[in-house]
Enzyme design. Sequence first.
Site, mmCIF file in Angstrom:
data_model
loop_
_atom_site.group_PDB
_atom_site.id
_atom_site.type_symbol
_atom_site.label_atom_id
_atom_site.label_comp_id
_atom_site.label_asym_id
_atom_site.label_seq_id
_atom_site.Cartn_x
_atom_site.Cartn_y
_atom_site.Cartn_z
ATOM 1 N N GLU B 61 15.356 45.889 -27.750
ATOM 2 C CA GLU B 61 14.832 44.702 -28.427
ATOM 3 C C GLU B 61 14.460 45.155 -29.819
ATOM 4 O O GLU B 61 13.626 46.036 -29.987
ATOM 5 C CB GLU B 61 13.559 44.240 -27.728
ATOM 6 C CG GLU B 61 13.682 42.952 -26.964
ATOM 7 C CD GLU B 61 12.321 42.531 -26.446
ATOM 8 O OE1 GLU B 61 11.389 42.444 -27.265
ATOM 9 O OE2 GLU B 61 12.197 42.338 -25.233
ATOM 10 N N ASP B 72 1.778 38.753 -32.042
ATOM 11 C CA ASP B 72 1.729 40.202 -31.907
ATOM 12 C C ASP B 72 0.339 40.763 -32.145
ATOM 13 O O ASP B 72 -0.429 40.260 -32.963
ATOM 14 C CB ASP B 72 2.717 40.848 -32.881
ATOM 15 C CG ASP B 72 4.152 40.694 -32.389
ATOM 16 O OD1 ASP B 72 4.414 41.151 -31.268
ATOM 17 O OD2 ASP B 72 4.967 40.095 -33.105
#
Lengths: 420, 291
Positions: B61, B72
């Site tokens: 990824e 995040d």
Amino acid sequence: MPTGPIKNHQTESFPDSHMLANSLRTGPDDQGHFGLHGGRYVAETLMPLILDVEKAYEAARCDEKFQDELRYYLRHYVGRPNPLYKAERLSDLFGGARLYFKREDLNHTGAHKINNCMGQILLAQRMGKKRIIAETGAGQHGVATATVCALFNLPCTIYMGATDIERQKPNVFRMRMLGAEVKAVTSGTATLKDAMNDALRDWVASVEDTFYIIGTVAGPHPYPAMVRDFQAIIGEEVRAQMQEAEGRLPDSIMACIGGGSNAIGIFHPFLDDQSVRLIAVEAAGLGVETGKHAASLTGGQPGVLHGNRTYLLQNEDGQIADAHSISAGLDYPGIGPEHSWLHDIQRVEYVNVTDEDALKGFQICTEKEGIIPALESSHAIAYAQKLAPTLPKDHLMVLNMSGRGDKDLNTVASALGVSL
Amino acid sequence: MSLDKTDQDYAMTGRIAKRFAALKHENRSGFVAFITGGDPDPETAQQILDGLPGAGADFIELGMPFSDPMADGPAIQAASLRALQAGASLKTTLDQVRRFRIKDSETPLILMGYYNPLYRYGVENFVQDASQAGVDGLIIVDLPPEEAHELHPFAREKGIDFIRLATPTSDSARLGKILSDASGFLYYVSVLGVTGTASAPEQAIQDAVTHLKSHTDLPIAVGFGIKTVDQAAMVARIADATVVGSALVERVALGLDKAPQAGDRSALVQDLLDQAQTLSHAVRIARSSAA
């Protein structure tokens, strides 16, 4: 995307793809879009909650009991209706148009922000939420949120950029006195957009019990519409008050604009009155040409941030740019999606004013009217000073005095080279 | 748009489907290594990416750096900023994939990120360029099913899987919506929160995966909060793929602390790949050592 030539504001028609019908006040569509803008661009974790908020708000909006309770608090706690004040000395000084101030600065907590916080805290309670979070730039929305949380005895966490904490110390202290936890945000550029990022990060981790009181007409649907509805009382009062004072509608309405909650609040009830010219004043900072500004419509392109599509300050790679304004409340690289749509269809004029001119507006209003305006509202005053002399004496101009300027005295003193 | 291929064709032809078929045959979970494109600089990032298959990554990824990565935690936020400061853009991320594909034509590569850079790039141009570069899947964090129509049909037309996210807040009704246009695999975000922070307990993950399996035949990858060898092994016993991100990206920060000057960053690369090796080994043997 709506297109069309610039329309004379006396004409009847405004081009649009699907909301044209008979009114400009029916948006957004059922997916939360205002033309190209708006929508729900959030992490999947938040989607069920966003849909719940939408459902709960829709039910509350139609519930007379909810509206009665909101009216009660707006009247007895916030102090509404606030005056529509005829600013005769400034009108005389500027020459031309007659200037009225809508006195949102006289609300409890000193700005229009509390109108929205009162609505959202009642909704949060109705949804059974146990904790409140919010973001704040200048601290006005943070103070208003901390205030309603004190009133309704709910714990709250306010996210504020470390840079803003430094330049708005009195408001930080106010929030803490009111019982709020103020969390300094050091990520990114440590200003309002980063505070919003961190508030969203908190929300993803606390969806089960937490309500996010967004302070402006941005974020995922239903926030832009909901915050607008809670702020529309400003324009509704202006309509009635001007009718009483002058027996007619105003000719123009002016408001400063960052995210755009005070502007949409005063504009929205007049969107269908084509004779009323609507003008929003963005923060040009050091000048739009310098790149150090916060004028998203003048200097931005459509993009997706914080849950909605709207005009954003960004580079060609889609990275969000830093905004700049002397006024922390306008220091945001985006703008509410309904404004982006109103810009596209050219119903509202979006202009801009520099830090320097806003400071002059601040001083002149203080000297001539004995009203110390927020630096945000000072942008509108500065533009009124430019525009009013070009208009006839029977032109009625309303300016949204969105907040009071006590919070800005340190900033103004330092800009004027005075040490306090 | 050509829709003459069926969903079944897509499921059978791509690198992602092939890799999951192989993993099923081996009866083990796949190790998904997340790193951020262009972090900490283009050359070092390329060495890291090129080294991951050798360190046991079954899938990669690759994060597309964004200035405002709202989903995040601190580690990946910092990685994004480092990459942007070193000149990364969506274009350089695609360049990185192109260079990777010269050496590796087997390992599935999924781009993960936020919508705005793609939107600015132009969605149709982006999927065209991503497909040519050798991208197999897309995870766009802030593009839920309600808005996915802007990207999904274009990605599918190019044979790129549009990977959906399920979370602890996804009830059965919501799952129906999520799965209606899912392909490749389903990514289960195992905690309420951002990347690299809290970790979910084993039972919760087990229950969630069982629940998801009752709704879809797609493979299930589990990510968020998987940092240690033990956690990776635990997830690998349950999920079809095990995603580790922050624990790898943190090695970049650590390496920069040790040698802040640009120049030879081979020690940093080696340290990160060693970490990937350790975790991939734990994932690889999780089921056989438990048995």
